[in-house]
Each structure stands twice: as structure tokens, then as C-alpha cells.
Design a protein around this motif. Structure first.
Motif, PDB file in Angstrom:
ATOM      1  N   ALA A 182      -5.340  -2.326  -4.909  1.00 20.76           N
ATOM      2  CA  ALA A 182      -6.656  -1.756  -4.595  1.00 20.76           C
ATOM      3  C   ALA A 182      -7.682  -2.813  -4.208  1.00 20.76           C
ATOM      4  O   ALA A 182      -8.633  -2.526  -3.475  1.00 20.76           O
ATOM      5  CB  ALA A 182      -7.174  -0.935  -5.772  1.00 20.76           C
ATOM      6  N   CYS A 195     -10.742   3.029  -3.453  1.00 15.90           N
ATOM      7  CA  CYS A 195      -9.315   3.120  -3.144  1.00 15.90           C
ATOM      8  C   CYS A 195      -8.890   4.582  -3.164  1.00 15.90           C
ATOM      9  O   CYS A 195      -9.030   5.264  -4.193  1.00 15.90           O
ATOM     10  CB  CYS A 195      -8.483   2.327  -4.142  1.00 15.90           C
ATOM     11  SG  CYS A 195      -6.688   2.441  -3.848  1.00 15.90           S
ATOM     12  N   ASN A 241       0.828  -1.221   0.000  1.00 22.35           N
ATOM     13  CA  ASN A 241       0.000   0.000   0.000  1.00 22.35           C
ATOM     14  C   ASN A 241       0.850   1.253   0.000  1.00 22.35           C
ATOM     15  O   ASN A 241       0.313   2.357  -0.091  1.00 22.35           O
ATOM     16  CB  ASN A 241      -0.934   0.011   1.211  1.00 22.35           C
ATOM     17  CG  ASN A 241      -2.063  -0.987   1.089  1.00 22.35           C
ATOM     18  OD1 ASN A 241      -1.894  -2.163   1.363  1.00 22.35           O
ATOM     19  ND2 ASN A 241      -3.232  -0.528   0.661  1.00 22.35           N
TER      20      ASN A 241
END
Length: 583
Positions: free
Chosen positions: A129, A144, A86
Motif C-alpha cells: 500500500a 489504497c 499489487n
């Protein structure tokens, strides 16, 4: 999948992370599953080798990822569990592309920024995502949030801007909303809000192929109507899409502010989101913001650190203290003390600094010694640990703080005059803190003990204060980031004299939690409990420090804590929240 891209203009550090997190909080509170991605254009693979003065704290995730501190904002606000992927960096993208080139994946083609780097960025975003971020609910996220770090126009960010320009066509404009956060300065000389920097920033963003749907105008005071009209006119967005975000007394006010600006209605229409309307969705955030502004009683905590000149160096630590202080209805005052100012060498060289540091320490209600690396300031942290132990002052040591507590106890109780850590003195005759056997000293990045690990409470911990704070469970799960640990060979002697290791690793070899007998609150942990503290669910060790510092610990323990071993969950309400420790 719907995407919300957050960019920044004029200057860095204007609150993109808080605004991104607040948008996510707003959406999640109305029934949308949300995940977040932070893009950092630096060439480092990750944040693990950063100096705290360079980029703030290094935030650690469950999977051991060392990432930008903004991911801490996302996890705290959204109450989710993110992963190392991420956080996207230039280093990660180029590394992946170069590895593909070496394998021959590009079939002899010339590898270039466009299309290979930009394609890699887009593919990375699409892959991350859809990864579930809720441990209790493994459904794919619906939205997202993508925060592009830095400022529009930065040369290092250009490949990402180009990738995102292409990305809007790839996913369809109806699935991508662009939020631009820009500064509206208000010079004291004129007292007038200036919109030209925002106009220039938006013009540059448009020139790069990204047209903002929303403009978040960061300003000192409330955005006036004339400024809103100017930004709307010259940036080609509707007046209602220019949202003023003035400086606030706490970040807890930002999600309600965005709700009041009708952003739920906007996102429902712009992205066709299946939002479940809930008028009381942010009631707890509003209560928290109100409590932050209205509490009167004060609790003073001495933070004895090595990087206190830059608050972001201890971002999660400070937020954990604030979470705990608000839980017990107290206003937090932090005395930032440079650890080396407590040392005798400072008394000789700079006596004023020395006396000011000790005065700040002695006037505090509790003492916190957080983590850190290197020799500088270590003796000052050891002195602070001794002072808290001998004066019965509430004390919490974290990571290096635990190691300093062990060194101090060994020197002054066990009378090991040469007791030390091999980090500071590799040749010490009494190495009470040693380097982990598996550590590879030739490589710095990613070689520590990182990520979530289980700590089991020992049989001797049945009456332990810290165990009771954790809900009297057999184990806890917390995140680690360290290279050194307590030498197992000295544990028995330490415990004989009253320094009990009430929590150990699953193999029993690593000392994770210590607690001092016959002290109101003297606790130290090898892990970093601040990483999974939440605004509505404070970390138990930090909560214990605040409770002891306000004289309410025994009352809390008598009523009992009901925290789970992890003490956070995906529901937004933890069992910990059911007990209010206030009188």
C-alpha cells in the motif's frame, strides 16, 4: 493510510474492477494519491499460465508481472504504474509462508491458516500500500483500494475474508471503508427489481465479520426508490449509501456517476480525506462519455484472433482500439474473426464459415492481428497479413502478428516456401522466427521476455511512419510478453526486399518494429503497446491504424505528434492530447 475494500456479491463479473477503478479516479481527480491491490483467491502464483478462455487476457506490468486483467483497468483509469505485488494470489501467500516455514522463521510452531496465512495477507497489503505508483512523484499513496476477487461465500476466498476482518481492527475502522457491489436482478417475467439476492449477500458478508458502508447496486436500469429503501432497511445502511449503478453504454460514465452520487462528500467525512474540491475534475471523463455516445462516423476493424469467442481475451487490445477511435471522433465496430476460419481447411469442411470470415475481413477498413500462442489459427493470421499487404489495407500486427507478417513476407516475396516459426514447425528448413536463446522450455510460468524494454529506432527509420507517431524520438519504452522472435539471420534479406525493421532492442539483436515500404500503413511490433494505452492518451501504433483506416494519417503526420518516448505521464494530461486529429 486509508483503505477502501471492494467486495462482490451474488455473482462474479458484475463490475467490481470498473467500480474500484472509478472510485480511485474520483479520488485522484480531487487531489488524493491512490494505489490499488487486486486479490485473486486462485492457487496459481500468477496469471501467466492461464488460457485466455479461462480468465481473460494476461495483463503485463512494467516489472514483468503477469497479473489479472483488472490491474489493467486500474492503470488505465488512474494513469499509474503498478507492480507485480499489487496482485495478491493464494499461491503467492502460501509460497511465502512455506518458504518462511522452511527457513525456520516460525520457531517450530504449527503453521496454520490462522494466524500465519491471515497475518501474511495483512502484512502484504500494508507493505504494498505504501509503494509509490507515480513515476513522476515518488510520494507514498494516501488511499489504497483493495478489490477482493470472486464472490462472498466462495470457499477459496475465506482466508482473505478472515484476514480482512482482522485487518479492519488492525488499521482502525475509521481508516477502512467497505464497499459491497451486488447484483439487483430484474426478471423479464415481472419487470421488477429484486433485492433479496443483495440482502442475502450482505447478510453473509456480515456473518463473516465485514459490515458494508456503501452498497453499489448493479442493475439493468436505474435503481428505483422502493428498491433503494428495501436495501437500506434490510442491509442496515443509510439510503444515501445505496448507490445504483445501472448498465451504461461505456465505462467512462461510471466515475461521473459516482461523483453525482456525492461520494466525494461521503469519503471526505468517512475517511477524513484531505480532498481538494474541483468541480471540473471529471470534465474530460464526461466529455469522453458524451463523445462515445454521440459520434456518428464509423471505423471497422477486423480483429483476426484465436480467442475471439471471449471478448476479455483481448481486453486491452479492444480498449486500445476504442481509445484511438474516440480520439479521431469515430465509432468503433470490431469484426471478430477466428483466424482458422480463414484457412483452406475450413473452406473444405465448413464453407459458410470460411466465406463469412473472408467477407468480414474484406469489408473492414483496417486489419489487426494480435498476439497468441500455439499453432491453431496461425495460417489464418498469415493469410490475413498477406491480404492486407497486397491490397494496401491498413495493418497492425502485435507480437505473434509481427511474426506472422514476417513468415508471410518470407514465403511470398522471398519465395521461401518452407518459411515458418519453430513454434509451429520445429524442423522447418527456413526458420524465420525462432525461440529466444535464453528461454527455458522446462518451466512455463514467468519464462518469457516480460515487462518494459527499450526499443531504439534505427538510422534507417528517419522517415518512418511509426517513429513519427511516437513523436520522432530516438527510442520508445513498451511492455513485452513473448518467447519467439525474428531470426536475425534473415533480417538483411527481408530488408533488401522492403520489409524494414525500424526498431530494435538496445543490443540490436532483437527485431521490435517492422514497417513495409510503399504501403499506407503496414506496421507490426513485437511488444504489446495496448498495455499502456490510456483513454485520454491512445497508443501510437493503434492510433496509427485507426488514422490510416479513416484516411487521416497523413494529415496527422503533417501536423506532428508530440508524444514522449513513454507517451504517458502522471499529470493526467499528455502532450499527445494537445493535438486533435479531427478535421
Amino acid at each position: 493510510m486509508k483503505y477502501i475494500l471492494v467486495t462482490g456479491g451474488v455473482i462474479s463479473g458484475i463490475g467490481k474492477g470498473v467500480i474500484s477503478s472509478s472510485i480511485g479516479t474520483l479520488l485522484k481527480s480531487h487531489g488524493v494519491r491512490v494505489t490499488s491491490i487486486k486479490i485473486d483467491p486462485y492457487i496459481n502464483i500468477d496469471a501467466g499460465t492461464f488460457s485466455p478462455y479461462e480468465h481473460g487476457e494476461v495483463y503485463v506490468l512494467d516489472d514483468g508481472g503477469e497479473v489479472d486483467l483488472d490491474l489493467g483497468n486500474y492503470e488505465r483509469f488512474l494513469d499509474v504504474t503498478l507492480h507485480r505485488d499489487n496482485n495478491i494470489t493464494t499461491g503467492k501467500i502460501y509460497k511465502s509462508v512455506i518458504e518462511k516455514e522452511r527457513r525456520g522463521d516460525y520457531l517450530g510452531k504449527t503453521v496454520q491458516v490462522v494466524p500465519h496465512i491471515t497475518d501474511a495477507i495483512q502484512e502484504w497489503i500494508e507493505k504494498v500500500a505504501v509503494v509509490p505508483v507515480d513515476p513522476e512523484d515518488q510520494k507514498e499513496p494516501e488511499v489504497c483500494l483493495i478489490e477482493l476477487g470472486g464472490t462472498i461465500g466462495d470457499i477459496e476466498g475465506m482466508p482473505f475474508v478472515e484476514a480482512l476482518r482482522q485487518f479492519q481492527r488492525r488499521v482502525g475502522k475509521e481508516n477502512l471503508c467497505i464497499v459491497h457491489v451486488s447484483l439487483v436482478p430484474e426478471p423479464k417475467a415481472t419487470g421488477e427489481q429484486k433485492t433479496k439476492p443483495t440482502q442475502a449477500s450482505v447478510r453473509e458478508l456480515r456473518g463473516l465479520g465485514l459490515c458494508p458502508d456503501l452498497i453499489m447496486a448493479r442493475c439493468t436500469s436505474v435503481l428505483n426508490e422502493s428498491s433503494r429503501v428495501k436495501i437500506s432497511t434490510f442491509c442496515d445502511v443509510a439510503p444515501e449509501c445505496v448507490i445504483g449503478v445501472p448498465d451504461a453504454s461505456s465505462v467512462y460514465k461510471v466515475p461521473p456517476l459516482l461523483e453525482d452520487a456525492n461520494l466525494i462528500e461521503y469519503f471526505t467525512n468517512r475517511l477524513s480525506l484531505p480532498l481538494k474540491r474541483n468541480k471540473s475534475a471529471l470534465a474530460r471523463w464526461r466529455d469522453l462519455a458524451n463523445k462515445h455516445d454521440t459520434v456518428q462516423k464509423e471505423v471497422r476493424i477486423a480483429l483476426v484472433g484465436k480467442y475471439t469467442k471471449f471478448e476479455d481475451s483481448y481486453a486491452s487490445v479492444i480498449k486500445s482500439l476504442r481509445h484511438a477511435a474516440l480520439k479521431v471522433n469515430h465509432r468503433l465496430t470490431i469484426h471478430y474473426i477466428e483466424a482458422d476460419d480463414l484457412e483452406l481447411t475450413t473452406q473444405v469442411k465448413e464453407p459458410v464459415k470460411y466465406h463469412e470470415a473472408w467477407q468480414a475481413l474484406c469489408s473492414s477498413d483496417g486489419v489487426l492481428v494480435p498476439g497468441g500462442f500455439g499453432m491453431r489459427g496461425m495460417e489464418g493470421k498469415i493469410l490475413a497479413s498477406k491480404w492486407a499487404r497486397t491490397t494496401n489495407k491498413p495493418f497492425l500486427g502485435v507480437c505473434l502478428g509481427l511474426q506472422c507478417a514476417v513468415i508471410e513476407f518470407s514465403r511470398n516475396v522471398l519465395k521461401y516456401a518452407d518459411a515458418n516459426t519453430t513454434e509451429a514447425n520445429p524442423k522447418t528448413s527456413k526458420p524465420v522466427v525462432i525461440e529466444m536463446p535464453e528461454h527455458n522450455p522446462g518451466i512455463m510460468g514467468g519464462t518469457m521476455r516480460l515487462g518494459q524494454r527499450r526499443t531504439n529506432f534505427t538510422t534507417s527509420a528517419n522517415n518512418s511512419v511509426i517513429r513519427k507517431l511516437y513523436g520522432d524520438h530516438d527510442y520508445v519504452e513498451e511492455r513485452h510478453r513473448h518467447r519467439y522472435e525474428v531470426n536475425p539471420e534473415v533480417v538483411d534479406e527481408l530488408e533488401k526486399h522492403g520489409l524494414k525493421f525500424v526498431g530494435r532492442s538496445t543490443d540490436g539483436q532483437r527485431m521490435e518494429i517492422l514497417e513495409l515500404e510503399d504501403h499506407q500503413y503496414y506496421v507490426a511490433v513485437q511488444y504489446h503497446p495496448e498495455y499502456i494505452s490510456r483513454p485520454l492518451k491512445p497508443s501510437p501504433p493503434y492510433l496509427g491504424l485507426i488514422l490510416a483506416s479513416t484516411g487521416r494519417l497523413q494529415n496527422y503526420l503533417e501536423k506532428g505528434s508530440k508524444c514522449s518516448p513513454r507517451y504517458t505521464d502522471s499529470s493526467g494530461v499528455s502532450e499527445c492530447d494537445e493535438f486533435d486529429s479531427t478535421e
